[in-house]
Design an enzyme around this catalytic site. Sequence first.
Site, PDB file in Angstrom:
ATOM      1  N   GLY A 161     -14.983  16.618  -3.561  1.00 10.22           N
ATOM      2  CA  GLY A 161     -14.677  17.411  -4.208  1.00 10.22           C
ATOM      3  C   GLY A 161     -13.581  18.214  -4.102  1.00 10.22           C
TER       4      GLY A 161
ATOM      5  CG  HIS B  63     -20.119  26.647   3.087  1.00  7.27           C
ATOM      6  ND1 HIS B  63     -19.018  27.758   2.951  1.00  7.27           N
ATOM      7  CD2 HIS B  63     -19.673  26.039   2.065  1.00  7.27           C
ATOM      8  CE1 HIS B  63     -18.379  27.437   2.183  1.00  7.27           C
ATOM      9  NE2 HIS B  63     -18.404  27.402   2.167  1.00  7.27           N
TER      10      HIS B  63
END
Length: 416
Positions: A256, A325
């Site tokens: 990512g 997160h």
Amino acid sequence: MSLNPSYPQAIHPLVERINRAAQRCTSAGGSLRFESDIVRRDLVAAAEQLLMAARSPEENVFAIAQQPAQNAALRCAIALGIADALPADGSPRSVDDIASSTGADRSLLSRILRACASTSLLSEPSELYYAHNAVSRTLLSPANRALLTLMFDYNGRAVVALPEFLQARKWQDPGSYTDCSFMLGCRTHLPMWEYRDRDETCRQVFDLGMQSEIVAALSTGKASGPFPFGEELADNNNYNNNNLQDDDTLTIVDLGGGRGQALQEIREEHPQLSAARFVLMDLGPVIENALAAGLPSWIEPVVGSFFEPLPVRDARVYYLRRCLHNWDDAACRTILRNVAAAMDATRSRLLVTDMVVDDTHAAREMAWEDLNMMTIGGVERTERHWHTLLAESGFRVHRIWRNSATEHATIDARLK
């Protein structure tokens, strides 16, 4: 009614602490230099605590409640292009001239600029004259402006909607990725990332904002965080030369990783890893954008999702940078177990660069950022929470690399 200090007993110790920190900095060439950034941060923390201690409880509560208006003044300044309307050299400009260049009504503009100057966002050298200062010059950066716009137009609306959203759920749970206060505040049926991908304005603001130096500052000024890649990963027998066997090649997979900025920084700052294999894995459209933006040829692009089995196996390093997160624990367990399944049991390691909130007395910035992440179904995790989540996903924490309580840390995790 007399207003008494909130914490009168703390005032003198805090003054002494500030004086000690001030003695550990020197003035040279018109600039102030601290012995270390830790000293500077301690001075900031002590000064803020002194302000809280000296204010009355009522003043402290009111100061917190006023912050939306301060944010609105900043957002208005960005929308009006005030940073570009002021002389970069710091010389003052009249409200009349600024109104002429921005097209704003003079009276309205004056009230906005006055609000900005009241929080030191601008300088006000004389009546109806304004000028740049060190704070306002940060708005000259398009990436900084984009980040702050993102925070106000999208995150801000979600945060304002958070009390209403949680109350409707009878305070029993924070929602989820597909049912969150972002959707309420932004009046959309789409979660954050789908909304970003479909709304061109949001996507452009997000992509540019993620390049902001403000974001990098949270990672000790580096996109790659505090982990010493060169010292930890370079093997004197294998990786300080270009004569590598295929089986020995150090492979770093940024999962990512967006446009590959972290991999570029790692290679630039750690030349002893120049012979390593750098792999950027992300969704197809992200990889296409990275290639269009000029992804270096030495970065190998791979299309994939960390919610599915990883296409690159047995790499020395799997790197998750400011990704986890964004997701709740259930989603993170899926991601982490996919990484674990791809890892070599003895040679691979997982690096997670993210916030690690102190278990007690959490820094204000971290606690508030956790509420920001709650609005999209994410979490800023405490150290204890990280240990638990990683253990549930097949990992053990080997070491946590961090420089301060308010910066991104890097967790070095290995398979159990």
